[in-house]
Design a protein around this motif. Structure first.
Motif, PDB file in Angstrom:
ATOM      1  N   PHE A 130       1.075  -1.050  -0.099  1.00  0.00           N
ATOM      2  CA  PHE A 130      -0.023  -0.185  -0.038  1.00  0.00           C
ATOM      3  C   PHE A 130       0.933   1.330  -0.029  1.00  0.00           C
ATOM      4  O   PHE A 130       1.638   1.533   1.076  1.00  0.00           O
ATOM      5  N   VAL A 131       0.786   1.908  -1.035  1.00  0.00           N
ATOM      6  CA  VAL A 131       1.936   2.981  -1.462  1.00  0.00           C
ATOM      7  C   VAL A 131       1.328   4.307  -1.836  1.00  0.00           C
ATOM      8  O   VAL A 131      -0.068   4.257  -2.387  1.00  0.00           O
ATOM      9  N   CYS A 135       4.760   8.832  -5.213  1.00  0.00           N
ATOM     10  CA  CYS A 135       5.896   8.712  -5.110  1.00  0.00           C
ATOM     11  C   CYS A 135       6.233   7.201  -4.860  1.00  0.00           C
ATOM     12  O   CYS A 135       7.509   6.653  -4.841  1.00  0.00           O
ATOM     13  N   ALA A 136       5.148   6.198  -4.831  1.00  0.00           N
ATOM     14  CA  ALA A 136       5.400   5.034  -4.641  1.00  0.00           C
ATOM     15  C   ALA A 136       5.951   4.486  -3.254  1.00  0.00           C
ATOM     16  O   ALA A 136       6.301   3.225  -3.243  1.00  0.00           O
ATOM     17  N   ALA A 137       6.303   5.376  -2.301  1.00  0.00           N
ATOM     18  CA  ALA A 137       6.777   5.049  -1.097  1.00  0.00           C
ATOM     19  C   ALA A 137       5.532   4.311  -0.122  1.00  0.00           C
ATOM     20  O   ALA A 137       4.538   4.764  -0.369  1.00  0.00           O
ATOM     21  N   GLY A 283       6.010  12.497   3.038  1.00  0.00           N
ATOM     22  CA  GLY A 283       7.258  11.838   2.348  1.00  0.00           C
ATOM     23  C   GLY A 283       7.902  12.622   1.224  1.00  0.00           C
ATOM     24  O   GLY A 283       8.716  13.047   0.852  1.00  0.00           O
ATOM     25  N   CYS A 284       6.584  12.910   0.179  1.00  0.00           N
ATOM     26  CA  CYS A 284       6.808  13.580  -0.990  1.00  0.00           C
ATOM     27  C   CYS A 284       6.193  14.958  -1.186  1.00  0.00           C
ATOM     28  O   CYS A 284       6.380  15.667  -2.081  1.00  0.00           O
ATOM     29  N   THR A 290      -4.293   6.208  -1.725  1.00  0.00           N
ATOM     30  CA  THR A 290      -3.414   5.037  -1.755  1.00  0.00           C
ATOM     31  C   THR A 290      -3.359   4.068  -3.198  1.00  0.00           C
ATOM     32  O   THR A 290      -4.537   3.960  -3.624  1.00  0.00           O
ATOM     33  N   GLU A 291      -2.355   3.682  -3.457  1.00  0.00           N
ATOM     34  CA  GLU A 291      -2.204   2.372  -4.580  1.00  0.00           C
ATOM     35  C   GLU A 291      -1.948   1.084  -4.119  1.00  0.00           C
ATOM     36  O   GLU A 291      -0.950   1.089  -3.346  1.00  0.00           O
TER      37      GLU A 291
END
Length: 327
Positions: A130-131, A135-137, A283-284, A290-291
């Motif tokens: 779950f990122v 930013c995919a974090a 973070g970004c 959510t992805e």
């Protein structure tokens, strides 16, 4: 962190829309696992006919499921997820991951095998990640802030829900493939308290005020959450009679479950004024959603790109031990 105003949040709005309890959630999860006919839920989850008929009817009424005839005269029906129902896919994957990592999973097959998820695109067994979609974090509670959106109101959605405890008890059954997990996830007060704890509210009175729950229900839920390993009860000082409650790793792992319900409600239940909250990823620095991605190929996991495969109990336990070492 998660937003204040828990009882008026998108999370609470989702509970109210779904009139959710453990059996209602199991209807949705069963649909994602391939249940189509009435007897599929009876067989796989231990429903009584009256409870199942009630939950299926409600999910059709709110547009999560649709009925479709499977014979010429329409006497036999099957149930399919609508687009609104498919929007709960992230929540369903979050529940599956939490159940797999932290609870006993009962067999769903007559031969004693257990379900695992396979990503069709890469053909690998997958663990949903779950990122942040910017930013995919990974999305962690401490890295998320919530901002009021234009659709925020002060309605208490949790207070309007009636208890189905008597009806659920009358069914005299525990969900077959959920172990005890859905006694926790399907209880609105347990999840509401979990949300409050994510927000950093730790003391008894503060939890009671924030969630708006009676003292007897609060005491029972906190006791159960401690016994189930979701939270720890810690004395505030060496000689103090006051205690604080903090989430354990097991409790923190429920964060994607909360995000899944929140995001679904903002997408499907927002009124003309818009969403209730905006999620900001520190973070970004972006407002995000959510992805859910595959941990093997890093590609998004979509509802039609995930399959369930059955494995033996020994295979499941070996995989669980490997994952525990990495948690």
């Amino acid at each position: 962190m998660v937003p204040a105003g828990i009882c008026s949040s998108a999370f609470a709005r989702a509970f109210a829309e779904l009139a959710a309890d453990r059996w209602g959630f199991l209807v949705i999860l069963g649909a994602f696992r391939g249940n189509r006919r009435f007897q599929d839920w009876e067989r796989s989850a231990g429903f009584t006919p009256s409870v199942l008929a009630n939950r299926l009817r409600h999910m059709v009424e709110v547009g999560v499921l649709r009925q479709r005839p499977i014979d010429g005269n329409g006497d036999r029906l099957e149930y399919r997820l609508t687009d609104k129902g498919l929007g709960l896919h992230a929540w369903a994957l979050a529940v599956w991951r939490w159940e797999r990592d932290w609870h006993e999973i009962a067999s769903v097959a007559d031969d004693g095998r257990f379900p695992v998820l396979v990503h069709r695109s890469c053909e690998a067994e997958t663990t949903p990640q779950f990122v942040c979609d910017c930013c995919a974090a990974p999305l962690e509670p401490e890295a998320v802030r919530w901002r009021a959106g234009p659709g925020l109101d002060d309605h208490n959605y949790l207070a309007g829900l009636t208890s189905r405890r008597a009806e659920s008890s009358a069914s005299d059954a525990r969900p077959k493939y959920a172990g005890g997990a859905f006694d926790l996830i399907g209880d609105r007060w347990t999840l509401a308290l979990t949300v409050a704890l994510f927000q950093g509210i730790r003391r008894y009175e503060a939890l009671r005020t924030e969630v708006g729950v009676s003292t007897n229900i609060l005491a029972l839920r906190l006791k159960r959450m401690v016994e189930d390993g979701l939270i720890a009860r810690e004395r505030q000082g060496e000689h103090s009679e006051r205690f604080e409650y903090t989430l354990t790793d097991k409790g923190r792992a429920l964060y994607p479950v909360v995000l899944g319900l929140t995001q679904w409600a903002d997408r499907w239940l927002s009124g003309k004024d818009g969403i209730r909250f905006r999620m900001h990823h520190m973070g970004c620095g972006a407002d995000c959603r959510t992805e859910v991605r595959c941990d093997v190929c890093a590609q998004p996991l979509t509802p039609h790109d995930v399959a369930v495969r059955l494995v033996s109990g020994k295979e499941l336990e070996r995989a669980r031990r490997r994952r525990k070492k990495n948690i």
